[in-house]
Design an enzyme around this catalytic site. Structure first.
Site, PDB file in Angstrom:
ATOM      1  CG  HIS A  10       5.665  28.253 -36.793  1.00 44.18           C
ATOM      2  ND1 HIS A  10       6.060  28.897 -35.645  1.00 44.18           N
ATOM      3  CD2 HIS A  10       4.309  28.287 -36.788  1.00 44.18           C
ATOM      4  CE1 HIS A  10       4.997  29.287 -34.972  1.00 44.18           C
ATOM      5  NE2 HIS A  10       3.925  28.942 -35.650  1.00 44.18           N
ATOM      6  CB  CYS A  42      -0.439  26.917 -31.009  1.00 48.00           C
ATOM      7  SG  CYS A  42       1.305  27.117 -30.627  1.00 48.00           S
TER       8      CYS A  42
END
Length: 458
Positions: A10, A42
């Site tokens: 990320h 996630c």
């Protein structure tokens, strides 16, 4: 200027994309151990539960995209050593085994985190899995397909989401945690009680206030039993979700770190070595409710911080505003979210606080449908600045927590919250917004006029 980026999930992806778009004259080199970038871990529970049908949609970028932006992408390359004095890195090609030395002007550490694997007897048995990256997601899917019982160890967000996914797939599930309740880092007891009741109604076994001491297996080397301080649980598959630690061994002794290894950064995302920037799960964050640097591994933090690294390296100085650790969760129809301090974390931090609790319906009762909403807001006892908040409802009221995150960041008081301009429309809310209600009730409580305003605003 030559920039080397180590790690590209990320924070690394955000740093590369931002830097490449802002300044195409900068030489960007990326070293990534895996064969993919930007995997949304996630989303693993959504993939496991069948909500996300295509795992490839859990990627929001690719090596090809970053290459098209001008970055030199070296996938399946591991950085073995950093020489911060010479501004050099030693890199190993994991496909060929060859090593090389590369140099940098600025280094970006976005190496992320890795699941904690406790040194428990039997930990290396087959069918004891981690839940972090793309390959692990596929392994969980494959091994869970034909088994009956799954044990999840760790009752944080990832563990609880996986429990829901497995239960919806018809699996028998046991959830083990050392604390006395689930989600204890994010929500206070009156909120977690609601989720635990939902788990019990679905025959999910909660094994709380106990820790795993041993795994036992069969002759084929597959796990068959989890032994804890309080009992034994037969199982076919174990998923470890006991937390994360930063991947920062390369910088040990080279920059300032927290005791757990997280890199300390300044407001411009620089470590104690100004030529080494850091972002995401590899570093600490400035936690606004307490003013301290703490470790909060969240994808949202990582993307924001990586983007700031890109801006600062490109010459557009932007300060990091810190975080409230804001997060949300959807479990069995309940929408819940939190930001800042809970009562538990406020007590641990020795912060004197007061609280206001609102139990309301999300819309006027003359509407054809409405849902109960439970909101708690914590505020400083002396300054009355908002410190934290939690919400739960079958209706999606979670954006209120994003609003309260802004309130914490801007040091708004609970009294000011009562008079913020929010719209009213019966399809969405009541004449007094739930957040206004919290502020007004706190204001009346402070004036020792309990109940009068609370009755009026309904």
């Amino acid at each position: 200027m030559k920039v080397i980026v180590i790690g590209c999930t990320h924070a690394g992806t955000a740093a590369v994309k931002t830097l490449a778009k802002l300044n195409n004259n900068i030489d960007i080199t990326v070293y990534e151990k895996n064969n993919n970038v930007s995997f949304l871990s996630c989303g693993i529970a959504l993939y496991v539960g069948g909500v996300a049908k295509d795992v490839n949609q859990l990627f929001y970028s690719s090596p090809d995209e970053l290459t098209s932006l001008g970055a030199k992408m070296f996938m399946e390359h591991e950085v073995l050593e950093i020489n911060s004095e010479k501004k050099q890195v030693i890199v190993k090609d994991l496909q060929t085994g060859k090593e090389k030395v590369d140099t940098y002007d600025k280094l970006v550490m976005t190496t992320g985190s890795w699941p904690i694997v406790p040194p428990i007897e039997g930990i290396n048995l087959d069918n004891i899995l981690l839940s972090k990256n793309f390959n692990q997601a596929n392994e969980i899917i494959a091994k869970a397909k034909d088994i009956k019982h799954i044990t999840v160890i760790g009752a944080g967000y990832i563990g609880v989401e996986l429990v829901e996914a497995f239960a919806l797939n018809g699996k028998q599930v046991t959830l083990i945690d050392g604390e006395d309740r689930i989600l204890n880092k994010y929500l206070d007891k009156e909120f977690t009680d609601i989720v635990e009741t939902e788990f019990a109604a679905r025959n999910i076994e909660l094994a709380l206030q106990q820790t795993v001491v041993k795994f036992e297996g069969n002759e084929q080397g597959k796990v068959t039993k989890v032994v804890t301080t309080k009992g034994e649980y037969q199982t076919d598959l174990v998923i470890l979700c006991v937390g994360f630690r930063p991947n920062t061994a390369l910088l040990k002794g080279k920059v300032d770190l927290l005791p757990n290894g997280a890199i300390k950064i300044n407001e411009y995302m620089q470590s104690s070595d100004p030529n080494i920037y850091a972002a995401g799960d590899s570093c600490a964050v400035n936690y606004n409710p307490t003013g301290e640097q703490v470790y909060i591994p969240l994808a949202t933090n990582a993307v924001r911080m990586g983007t700031l690294v890109g801006y600062n390296l490109a010459g557009q100085k932007l300060k990091y505003m810190g975080t409230q650790g804001t997060s949300g969760l959807h479990i069995f129809g309940y929408n819940m979210a939190s930001t800042g301090l809970t009562e538990v974390s406020a007590a641990v931090a020795n912060i004197a606080y007061e609280k206001v609790e609102i139990a309301e319906n999300n819309r006027p009762e003359f509407m054809p449908s409405y849902d109960p909403v439970q909101l708690k807001v914590l505020f400083d006892k002396d300054t009355r600045q908002i410190l934290g908040a939690q919400i739960i409802s079958k209706a999606d009221m979670t954006q209120m927590i994003n609003t309260l995150s802004v309130c914490i960041q801007t040091k708004m008081t609970i009294d000011e919250l009562g008079f913020i301009d929010f719209f009213f429309q019966p399809h969405f809310n009541k004449p007094w917004n739930t957040l206004n209600q919290a502020g007004l009730v706190a204001l009346e409580t402070n004036k020792e006029k309990n109940g009068k305003m609370a009755e009026y605003i309904k």
